[in-house]
Design a protein around this motif. Sequence first.
Motif, PDB file in Angstrom:
ATOM      1  N   ILE A   1       0.812  -1.210   0.000  1.00  0.00           N
ATOM      2  CA  ILE A   1       0.000   0.000   0.000  1.00  0.00           C
ATOM      3  C   ILE A   1       0.853   1.271   0.000  1.00  0.00           C
ATOM      4  N   PRO A   2       1.895   1.391   0.852  1.00  0.00           N
ATOM      5  CA  PRO A   2       2.709   2.618   0.780  1.00  0.00           C
ATOM      6  C   PRO A   2       3.307   2.853  -0.605  1.00  0.00           C
ATOM      7  N   GLY A   3       3.787   1.783  -1.228  1.00  0.00           N
ATOM      8  CA  GLY A   3       4.362   1.917  -2.562  1.00  0.00           C
ATOM      9  C   GLY A   3       3.340   2.387  -3.578  1.00  0.00           C
ATOM     10  N   LEU A   4       2.124   1.831  -3.521  1.00  0.00           N
ATOM     11  CA  LEU A   4       1.095   2.245  -4.471  1.00  0.00           C
ATOM     12  C   LEU A   4       0.672   3.691  -4.231  1.00  0.00           C
ATOM     13  N   LEU A   5       0.498   4.081  -2.967  1.00  0.00           N
ATOM     14  CA  LEU A   5       0.081   5.454  -2.693  1.00  0.00           C
ATOM     15  C   LEU A   5       1.111   6.461  -3.197  1.00  0.00           C
ATOM     16  N   ASN A   6       2.388   6.153  -3.053  1.00  0.00           N
ATOM     17  CA  ASN A   6       3.428   7.022  -3.603  1.00  0.00           C
ATOM     18  C   ASN A   6       3.349   7.084  -5.122  1.00  0.00           C
TER      19      ASN A   6
ATOM     20  N   LYS B   1      -3.193   7.038   7.643  1.00  0.00           N
ATOM     21  CA  LYS B   1      -2.609   8.355   7.877  1.00  0.00           C
ATOM     22  C   LYS B   1      -1.084   8.296   7.884  1.00  0.00           C
ATOM     23  N   HIS B   2      -0.541   7.225   8.429  1.00  0.00           N
ATOM     24  CA  HIS B   2       0.912   7.119   8.581  1.00  0.00           C
ATOM     25  C   HIS B   2       1.623   6.706   7.288  1.00  0.00           C
ATOM     26  N   VAL B   3       0.898   6.124   6.335  1.00  0.00           N
ATOM     27  CA  VAL B   3       1.547   5.715   5.083  1.00  0.00           C
ATOM     28  C   VAL B   3       1.230   6.664   3.937  1.00  0.00           C
ATOM     29  N   LEU B   4       0.484   7.736   4.219  1.00  0.00           N
ATOM     30  CA  LEU B   4       0.201   8.716   3.178  1.00  0.00           C
ATOM     31  C   LEU B   4       1.503   9.396   2.758  1.00  0.00           C
ATOM     32  N   PRO B   5       1.749   9.550   1.459  1.00  0.00           N
ATOM     33  CA  PRO B   5       2.995  10.187   1.008  1.00  0.00           C
ATOM     34  C   PRO B   5       3.156  11.606   1.562  1.00  0.00           C
ATOM     35  N   ALA B   6       4.396  12.045   1.686  1.00  0.00           N
ATOM     36  CA  ALA B   6       4.683  13.383   2.203  1.00  0.00           C
ATOM     37  C   ALA B   6       4.100  14.475   1.321  1.00  0.00           C
ATOM     38  N   SER B   7       3.870  14.152   0.051  1.00  0.00           N
ATOM     39  CA  SER B   7       3.316  15.139  -0.880  1.00  0.00           C
ATOM     40  C   SER B   7       1.805  15.270  -0.777  1.00  0.00           C
ATOM     41  N   MET B   8       1.183  14.501   0.126  1.00  0.00           N
ATOM     42  CA  MET B   8      -0.271  14.509   0.269  1.00  0.00           C
ATOM     43  C   MET B   8      -0.659  14.965   1.671  1.00  0.00           C
ATOM     44  N   VAL B   9      -1.799  15.640   1.767  1.00  0.00           N
ATOM     45  CA  VAL B   9      -2.356  16.017   3.068  1.00  0.00           C
ATOM     46  C   VAL B   9      -3.751  15.401   3.179  1.00  0.00           C
TER      47      VAL B   9
END
Length: 262
Positions: free
Chosen positions: A133-138, A182-190
């Motif tokens: 999931i973290p990889g896909l969200l990025n 919330k913790h795996v959301l990319p840094a470029s997203m809010v």
Amino acid sequence: MEVTEQTPFQTRVENSFRRGLATYHGAARAQAAGAAQLIDCLTQVVGAPRLFPRVFEFGCGTGHLTEAFLAQYRVTNMWLNDLVADAETIVRAKVSETQVNLQFQAGPVETVLIPKDLDLILSGSTLQWVEDIPGLLNHLADHLAPGGLLVLSTFGEQQFTQLRALGSKSFAPSYTNADQLKHVLPASMVMRRIEQSPHDLYFPTTRDILRHLRDTGVNGRAQAPWSRRKLATFDQTYKTRFACQSGLPLTYDPVFMVAEKI
């Protein structure tokens, strides 16, 4: 259509959903309700109506979310994706009255060609089937334009809690709670909105539960058919542990999120 390679797991999931394709739209009542709730979350963030020129939806299935979204929002170009190629005919028929320029490609969302500079990426009840999931969200965030929205629903760790308590391992690999997302959301997203709302569906018999799972295709990790003895044991144990006045419960644990590219 983009040709993509699939892992053995993705192929099993595809086959499971293909077998349930004809029955999915009617049987997937939790997913249908979740599609409406996800669009409500989006509306509470951005309002409606609004034009989204470029939209990508993955895991579109038979079009629950596609229909709910297009009933509220205007779209110029929309790219749809699903593991099951046969979903294209079904979902195109459901949106045939719209003026959207619609394109479809089959395959895993991790490897299909996603357009750049999207205004919105949409998905309902699909993220739990993604192993990274973290990889896909990025990856998805990289395809959003600044101010673009990521609008997703998935299922949390209470999903099918009764079946998992009985030792089942046949379901999705990545049940994720709201606080974990919330913790795996990319840094470029809010994160603009996130909520989690577990609830139970009730069935008269365990056979109805198993039929529901088959008709919605969600047992995509199942490796072998059940024997008569195993079915009898499952039936008795489920009734003993979980039966209540309303029937036999099956927990759904939907999670809804709206995030914005900054």
